[in-house]
Design an enzyme around this catalytic site. Sequence first.
Site, PDB file in Angstrom:
ATOM      1  CB  CYS A   5       2.105 -10.207   2.633  1.00 31.82           C
ATOM      2  SG  CYS A   5       1.976  -9.548   0.951  1.00 31.82           S
ATOM      3  CG  ASP A  37      -3.265  -3.825   1.420  1.00 32.74           C
ATOM      4  OD1 ASP A  37      -2.614  -3.190   0.588  1.00 32.74           O
ATOM      5  OD2 ASP A  37      -2.881  -4.908   1.892  1.00 32.74           O
ATOM      6  CB  ALA A  68      -0.919  -0.018   1.211  1.00 33.65           C
TER       7      ALA A  68
END
Length: 315
Positions: free
Chosen positions: A132, A204, A23
């Site tokens: 991630c 995000d 993001a």
Amino acid sequence: MVAVLKPVLKTYAEIKALRIQGAEAVAAKSVNALAQEMLASQAKTRKGFVKEMRGAVAFLKTSRPTEPALRNALRFMLLRTMESRETDVVALKQLVEQEAREYHENALRTKMKIAEYGARLIPKGASVLIHCHSSTVMRALKKAQDDGKKPHVFCTESRPLYQGRISAKELSDYGIDTTLAVDSAVSTILRKLSDDDLVFVGADAITAEGDLINKIGTCNIATLAKEHGKSFYSCTGTHKFDPLTLWGESEKIEERSPDEIWEKKKRPRKLHIMNPAFDVTPSSCVTAFVTELGVIPPSSLISLLWKRFGLEEEG
Ligand code: RUB
């Protein structure tokens, strides 16, 4: 439809192809593209300049649907430009340049604060499970390492595109003791962890209910962390909050190409594939958000965000 120029088209394509991911990076590169585009604008009037900027913002915002940080940053730049009384196009260009500069200064300050608060949460020698690739989480872990905490980090691969490998390499190169595991090893890892160990993920989006939207698989990890009695933190700036969710709009979850999972020419012709990029972790599974304002449980975050977005009632 307003024509968009090279910087915006190039950045849009790079975001779509995930050559720009996460993001923060998506928002920062889009801010740069918008500024470059507007500096190269051929508009002769304020009206033409604003129209062009509006078109570029509308286009860039669609590069990834689940990114309020991107939308908030571009919307803020556009609003500031529209609110200025400036009519001279050269001065408008300088204003956009300044907006971009301030965005980056602010983003850096925010990340440093989060890293400080995040590192404080990590006890010396603790293990941290991450998922991630979040630049915000990376910074907090590196700060913990710099502070002599010597954390051990478990990274998931983060299928289908293996962003977990980016994290694993970055941390290992930094000298942090790091282990990479397949996504389905999460419950095995959590079972090994001690009471002091914790989970860090990025974000995000944050919704008005205090729910967290992050890379697919985050909700599985949060649910399992709760089951195993481990603290689960999301490291994120408050600019990932989506104000539209205050009015009941739900955050759209991006569906990515099936080819990321199994190439079209190799997979069975009639097979259905689903590939959501993100999932929603309910606030009840989030111990706290580690933000630039401090370490804040979901239940308190929303009242703080009302203030941050200037939404508090008058008087
Ligand atoms: C990346 C991801 C990250 C957040 C936060 O997904 O889910 O955890 O974006 O990252 P993708 P950051 O690779 O699909 O973009 O802290 O850098 O904003």
